[in-house]
Design an enzyme around this catalytic site. Structure first.
Site, PDB file in Angstrom:
ATOM      1  N   THR A 153       1.001  -0.907   0.133  1.00 38.52           N
ATOM      2  CA  THR A 153      -0.391   0.304  -0.062  1.00 38.52           C
ATOM      3  C   THR A 153       1.053   1.033   0.407  1.00 38.52           C
ATOM      4  O   THR A 153       1.567   1.441   0.651  1.00 38.52           O
ATOM      5  CB  THR A 153      -0.993  -0.275   1.701  1.00 38.52           C
ATOM      6  OG1 THR A 153      -1.702  -1.438   1.236  1.00 38.52           O
ATOM      7  CG2 THR A 153      -1.846   1.375   1.656  1.00 38.52           C
ATOM      8  N   LYS A 165      -1.473   4.925   8.516  1.00 38.21           N
ATOM      9  CA  LYS A 165      -0.073   4.782   7.409  1.00 38.21           C
ATOM     10  C   LYS A 165      -1.765   4.871   6.394  1.00 38.21           C
ATOM     11  O   LYS A 165      -1.554   6.041   5.857  1.00 38.21           O
ATOM     12  CB  LYS A 165       0.349   3.320   7.554  1.00 38.21           C
ATOM     13  CG  LYS A 165       1.112   3.419   5.702  1.00 38.21           C
ATOM     14  CD  LYS A 165       1.728   2.090   5.093  1.00 38.21           C
ATOM     15  CE  LYS A 165       1.712   2.159   4.083  1.00 38.21           C
ATOM     16  NZ  LYS A 165       2.311   0.929   3.074  1.00 38.21           N
ATOM     17  N   LYS A 180      -8.067   1.615  -2.612  1.00 46.96           N
ATOM     18  CA  LYS A 180      -7.403   0.998  -1.333  1.00 46.96           C
ATOM     19  C   LYS A 180      -7.997   1.827  -0.321  1.00 46.96           C
ATOM     20  O   LYS A 180      -7.983   1.580   0.504  1.00 46.96           O
ATOM     21  CB  LYS A 180      -5.884   0.478  -1.419  1.00 46.96           C
ATOM     22  CG  LYS A 180      -5.030  -0.038  -0.635  1.00 46.96           C
ATOM     23  CD  LYS A 180      -5.113  -1.013   0.540  1.00 46.96           C
ATOM     24  CE  LYS A 180      -4.469  -1.448   1.851  1.00 46.96           C
ATOM     25  NZ  LYS A 180      -5.609  -2.548   1.882  1.00 46.96           N
TER      26      LYS A 180
END
Ligand code: NAD
Length: 283
Positions: free
Chosen positions: A84, A234, A159
């Site tokens: 990611t 994050k 995502k």
């Protein structure tokens, strides 16, 4: 396969179990996987393969590897980055690789460590449809679904949008439990109602942050991740950086990011599952 941590190791193993010859590299040389041919350096791995998976902690690390070893990729090979990372780095990497005739897909995942182990991940894929179709069979070894999202960067976009919703709904679910407690409402009664009413969500129905309520979740296991608060932070930071770059209006995502930052950095939330943010509201 570069990056054999919590996610990468089971993914590489599933590729190998699917009958593929898999070479692996991790900067932690103590990592050994039975069915993966471990290599001691990245160039020796790159020259053996026609598709390279990366599952690494950050965009900076993926970029470093590409910049450092670009000359070692086999001609017409493909990088499939499942980490990611931010959309801009993904697009920059695509351009660097494209100039050298190397293909690239961004393919971040949802499903966590459990999904990686059981081969039931969902992949969100950006890049050329032709390259996606060519490697669909590899996604099938590691997951249940690979959704083609559009041009390069679209997988990463999907995502961070998904996880921005997840962070905000988890917080909304937790603060509702805190309010229910103050009102003297039984948590199980609250779950019964919300999980079958318009307040339902994945956070409530499948991953309830209150222990002893709903299906088994990390809350029933002392908030051992699961999906850690650190990784949620994050992803929320990636979402907010993308919102700033594109001037998107995301006040809920911004607040979710600030609350997770506070939880991780000031309230001992680091290392706990992201559903443990319930503790903040109980306190
Ligand atoms: P991890 O820290 O367990 O694994 C990362 C691995 O990369 C480690 O083994 C580390 O030694 C290795 N590494 C670091 N720098 C390297 C380098 N320069 N060269 C080679 N190897 C290097 O992390 P993880 O949980 O496996 O997550 C990997 C990626 O997947 C992250 O981008 C994360 O955001 C994403 N992700 C994680 C989850 C999850 O539940 N853990 C879920 C979805 C997505």
């Amino acid at each position: 396969f570069i990056g054999l941590g919590n996610m990468g190791a089971p993914m590489a193993l599933n590729l190998a179990k699917g009958g593929n010859e898999v070479y692996g590299f991790d900067s932690d040389s103590s990592i050994k996987l039975p069915e993966v041919i471990m290599t001691s350096c990245i160039p020796s791995l790159l020259k053996e393969v026609d598709v390279v998976f990366t599952m690494l902690p950050s965009g900076l690390i993926v970029k470093d590897i590409v910049n450092q070893f670009i000359g070692d990729f086999s001609a017409k090979s493909t990088l499939i980055d499942c980490s990611t990372i931010d959309v801009k780095t993904t697009k920059d990497l695509y351009k660097i690789l494209h100039k050298r005739d190397i293909y690239m897909l961004d393919a971040p995942v949802s499903g966590g460590v459990q999904g990686a182990k059981s081969g039931s991940l969902t992949f969100m894929v950006g890049g050329s449809t032709r390259v996606f179709e060519k490697f669909q069979f590899l996604f099938d070894h590691m997951g249940n679904r690979a959704v083609y999202c559009g041009e390069t960067g679209s997988g990463q976009s999907a995502k961070i949008c998904n996880n921005m919703i997840l962070g905000a709904t988890m917080i909304a679910t937790c603060e509702s439990f805190a309010l229910a407690d103050k009102l003297g409402l039984d948590r199980k009664a609250m779950f019964e109602v919300v999980s079958t009413s318009s307040g339902y969500s994945w956070s409530m129905n499948a991953y309830c942050p209150a222990p002893g309520v709903g299906p088994k979740a990390p809350s029933d296991n002392n908030y051992i991740p699961g999906f850690s608060s650190d990784l949620m932070l994050k992803d929320l930071k990636l979402a907010q950086n993308a919102a700033i770059e594109t001037q998107a209006n995301t006040p809920m995502g911004d607040l979710a990011m600030k609350l997770y930052k506070d939880f991780v950095e000031a309230k001992n939330g680091s290392g706990l599952d992201f559903s443990a943010i319930l503790k903040t509201f109980e306190a």
